[in-house]
Design a protein around this motif. Sequence first.
Motif: not given
Length: 244
Positions: A50-58
Motif C-alpha cells: 500500500a502507498e502508506r507502507d511504501l512511503a513510510e519505508r522509503l
Amino acid sequence: MAVDAEEGPADRLTPVLRPVRAGNGFEEALEQILQVVRLGLVPGGERLPAERDLAERLGISRVTLREVLKVLQEQGLVESRRGRYGGTFVRPRADAVGEAELRRRIAGVDMEDVLRFREVLEVGAAGLCAAYGLTEEQGGRLRQALERTEDAPLAEYRRLDTMLHLTLAELSGSPSLVARYAAVRATVNDLLDCIPLLVRNLEHSQRQHAALVEAVLDGDADGAREMMREHCVGTAALLRGFLA
C-alpha cells in the motif's frame, strides 16, 4: 518437498527498500522500486505494498511516491486498479517488456564489469555467512529460500533464484553489500532475460545451490566461497556465450 507459505511482500522487499537520503528522494525512491520490479520481488500480476507502507519505508511523502508510481506506469511496468481490491500492480514481464526493449536496455551494459562485480559480492557474502555463522532462524530462512527453488515452475525459477541469492546477501550482515548486490543483480536479471532457460543448466545450478547452502550452514567458509565462485563462473559463461 512441501515448504512454508512464501513470505509476504513486506518481507520480500526488506533487502531492497530503505529510507532515501534527503535531497534525492524522488530519484532514489524510483531506483529502489525499479529494483523491486526488475528483481521480481513482487511478481507480475501481484500488488505492490500500500502507498502508506511504501512511503513510510522509503521515508518520502505520498505525493512523491505517487510521482514515482506515475513514472513506472508511463513506462508500462505497473498499472493502477481501482476498487476494493485495487492498488498498484506489477505488470507481467511479457506484457511490460519485449525482447527488443530488453536488448536495447543491455546495449550499453559493460557485461564483464557487471559479472566480475557480481562475483566479488556473491563470493564475499557466502564467505561471510559461513565464517560468522547463522542463527537457527537465519539458517531456516536460507534453507527455505533453497527449497522454494526446488521443483519451481520455469516461469518462476529466476525470481526464486534471485530471492535465494538476495537472502544470502542479506544474511551477510552488511547493508552496504545488500544494496550493491540488489543493484547489480537487477542488471544481471536483465541480461538473463535475454537468454533462454536451459533445463540442464538449471539442474546443475540447483546442485550448486544445495552444496553452497550446505557449506554455509557447516561453517565451511572456503568451501562456500569456492562453490559460489564456481556458480557465478557458470552463469557468466552462459551469458558470454549468448550475448558477447
